[in-house]
Design a protein around this motif. Structure first.
Motif, PDB file in Angstrom:
ATOM      1  N   THR A  16      35.889  46.896  39.097  1.00 38.56           N
ATOM      2  CA  THR A  16      34.923  47.956  39.401  1.00 38.56           C
ATOM      3  C   THR A  16      35.209  48.575  40.748  1.00 38.56           C
ATOM      4  OG1 THR A  16      33.569  46.434  40.590  1.00 38.56           O
ATOM      5  CG2 THR A  16      33.187  46.438  38.332  1.00 38.56           C
ATOM      6  N   GLU A  17      34.403  49.621  40.825  1.00 39.74           N
ATOM      7  CA  GLU A  17      34.556  50.121  42.228  1.00 39.74           C
ATOM      8  C   GLU A  17      34.456  49.461  43.659  1.00 39.74           C
ATOM      9  OE1 GLU A  17      33.618  53.168  38.930  1.00 39.74           O
ATOM     10  OE2 GLU A  17      32.933  51.217  39.650  1.00 39.74           O
ATOM     11  N   THR A  18      33.855  48.395  43.283  1.00 38.27           N
ATOM     12  CA  THR A  18      33.407  47.596  44.567  1.00 38.27           C
ATOM     13  C   THR A  18      34.315  46.482  44.480  1.00 38.27           C
ATOM     14  OG1 THR A  18      31.735  46.280  43.052  1.00 38.27           O
ATOM     15  CG2 THR A  18      31.074  48.116  44.333  1.00 38.27           C
ATOM     16  N   GLY A  19      35.368  46.200  43.464  1.00 35.17           N
ATOM     17  CA  GLY A  19      36.127  45.103  43.754  1.00 35.17           C
ATOM     18  C   GLY A  19      35.716  43.827  42.561  1.00 35.17           C
ATOM     19  N   PRO A  32      39.229  47.429  45.895  1.00 41.04           N
ATOM     20  CA  PRO A  32      39.019  48.379  45.362  1.00 41.04           C
ATOM     21  C   PRO A  32      40.321  49.484  45.319  1.00 41.04           C
ATOM     22  CG  PRO A  32      36.982  47.974  46.354  1.00 41.04           C
ATOM     23  CD  PRO A  32      38.171  47.329  47.137  1.00 41.04           C
ATOM     24  N   ARG A  33      40.335  50.076  44.270  1.00 43.48           N
ATOM     25  CA  ARG A  33      41.776  51.114  44.393  1.00 43.48           C
ATOM     26  C   ARG A  33      41.145  52.204  45.081  1.00 43.48           C
ATOM     27  NH1 ARG A  33      45.868  53.157  39.719  1.00 43.48           N
ATOM     28  NH2 ARG A  33      46.915  54.772  40.991  1.00 43.48           N
ATOM     29  N   ILE A  34      41.727  52.980  45.951  1.00 41.01           N
ATOM     30  CA  ILE A  34      41.086  54.171  46.691  1.00 41.01           C
ATOM     31  C   ILE A  34      41.959  55.301  46.198  1.00 41.01           C
ATOM     32  CG2 ILE A  34      40.150  55.075  48.762  1.00 41.01           C
ATOM     33  CD1 ILE A  34      38.676  52.915  48.124  1.00 41.01           C
ATOM     34  N   ARG A  78      37.699  52.959  39.428  1.00 39.13           N
ATOM     35  CA  ARG A  78      37.470  51.812  38.366  1.00 39.13           C
ATOM     36  C   ARG A  78      38.983  51.624  37.984  1.00 39.13           C
ATOM     37  NH1 ARG A  78      33.208  49.174  35.785  1.00 39.13           N
ATOM     38  NH2 ARG A  78      33.679  47.713  34.076  1.00 39.13           N
ATOM     39  N   GLN A  79      39.468  50.375  37.701  1.00 44.52           N
ATOM     40  CA  GLN A  79      40.608  50.186  37.012  1.00 44.52           C
ATOM     41  C   GLN A  79      40.435  49.311  35.729  1.00 44.52           C
ATOM     42  OE1 GLN A  79      43.883  49.100  40.061  1.00 44.52           O
ATOM     43  NE2 GLN A  79      42.114  48.478  41.296  1.00 44.52           N
TER      44      GLN A  79
END
Length: 391
Positions: A327-330, A361-363, A370-371
């Motif tokens: 998710t966006e938060t890892g 998280p991927r930035i 999101r991955q």
């Protein structure tokens, strides 16, 4: 935090070992100022080693694999214990630095002693440039009676050279590295070598155009300071540090014989280390398999799965391949079993563990993304010798 600290140890230790060797054996050949400037490679390499490179994040296209055993490797609880120990060490050292700075600050006389930037202090035993950001020269109360007027002028000049070299900034960086990596013994050995190079560079600048008589006066002042200074490594480099005395006197006495070839070789080593650190941060670009999408980074928090008791009793080994999202938060999400062997034995254990994993998280473009459709394989092994984590 523990994972981050561990990730810095390789490049940090290599750099410190090379710099310690340079200080011990090659300062005279490389030159005092050149050797001192080499220490800038430490913060530079740490900075490069932590560049985000989010815009270059590319999947490695090899499935992430982790071993699971009856006696699992380092887990969340172990990491918490290590983090607590590290934090205690940082707190103690930081408290000592703050206490030293505060007590020294309140020991300073409010009136200049003999120069506009020199002040008496009951705390110091030897002249020192005090302060991290707006430094002042501190001298002991017996300064005038201990040193002749020419010696006093040379000592004050020495401390002012420290100021011009911005050594108070470099000392702040050095202390910060020592506090952060206090558990690495190389850091403390390197701090001593750094101080020696700093003092040698300063001596060289002060005595560059001085006469033999002035150099002799300077050497005598060093010896007098050493006789009255503490034998321990001080928080701030002092003019009369006993730890640096022999090397400083030898440098004053011995003529300079710098080697341009050795300097060129040293610069090549520095360039190779820097280039290697940069390249290590750039992900490899391989062709993606249609069947496998992988996470480009290892987890920052990994909870080792529980090895089922029935599998231990039956001496059963196997693996589970899981598909999941980051998710966006890892955190992990949408976990499902892609493949497992034996079927159903380790599935529940693997899912429960992966639910607790945390990723960076991927930035991209300053926004967390999101991955999806990532894969990880957990290998359940009873043999302790096979407990090796693969990435």
């Amino acid at each position: 935090m523990i994972e981050w600290l561990a990730a810095q140890q390789g490049i940090l230790s290599i750099a410190l070992v090379l710099l310690i060797i340079a200080e011990h054996f090659f300062t005279a050949k490389l030159g005092e100022m050149f050797t001192y400037k080499l220490w800038t490679i430490v913060p530079a390499l740490l900075l490069i080693n932590n560049l985000p490179f989010e815009w270059d994040v590319i999947a490695s296209y090899q499935i992430s694999r982790f071993a699971v055993g009856v006696n699992p490797d380092m887990t969340g609880n172990s990491l918490n214990v290590l983090f607590s120990g590290w934090l205690i060490g940082v707190s103690i050292i930081t408290a000592y630095i703050c206490l030293y700075h505060v007590t020294t600050y309140f020991s300073v006389s409010r009136r200049p002693a003999i120069h506009t930037n020199a002040y008496y202090s009951s705390k110091v035993k030897s002249p020192v440039l005090f302060g991290f950001f707006i430094p002042i020269v501190l001298i002991p109360y017996g300064f005038k009676s201990l040193f002749s007027l020419p010696q006093q002028a040379l000592i004050i000049e020495h401390e002012n050279v420290h100021r011009r070299h911005r050594d108070h900034w470099w000392n702040t960086i050095a202390l910060s590295v020592a506090v952060l990596f206090w558990f690495n013994p190389l850091v403390w050995v390197a701090l001593k070598s750094f101080r020696i190079n700093q003092e040698l560079a300063c001596d060289n600048k002060v005595l560059k155009n001085k006469s033999k008589a002035e150099k002799l006066n300077y050497a005598k002042a060093l010896v007098l300071c050493a006789e009255h200074s503490s034998s321990t490594l001080p928080l701030y480099p002092t003019f009369g540090e006993k730890n640096t005395m022999i090397k400083r006197l030898n440098a004053i006495n011995a003529p300079a014989s710098h080697s341009k070839l050795l300097g060129a070789v040293t610069l090549c080593i520095v360039a190779l280390m820097t280039t290697n650190t940069v390249l290590a941060k750039v992900p490899s670009s391989q062709v993606q398999s249609e069947e496998t999408k992988i996470n480009a980074a290892p987890p920052v928090k990994r909870v080792s799965p529980h090895y089922p008791q029935t599998a231990i009793s039956n001496n059963t080994e196997g693996f589970v391949v899981l598909s999941f999202d980051i998710t966006e938060t890892g955190t992990t999400d949408n976990i499902s079993v892609v493949n497992s062997s034996p079927k159903g034995i380790f599935d529940e254990s693997a899912i429960i563990a992966l639910e607790q994993w945390q990723y960076k998280p991927r930035i991209q473009g300053g926004k967390a993304l999101r991955q999806s459709g990532l894969l990880v394989q957990l290998d359940y092994k009873l043999d302790p010798n096979s407990l090796q984590t693969k990435r």
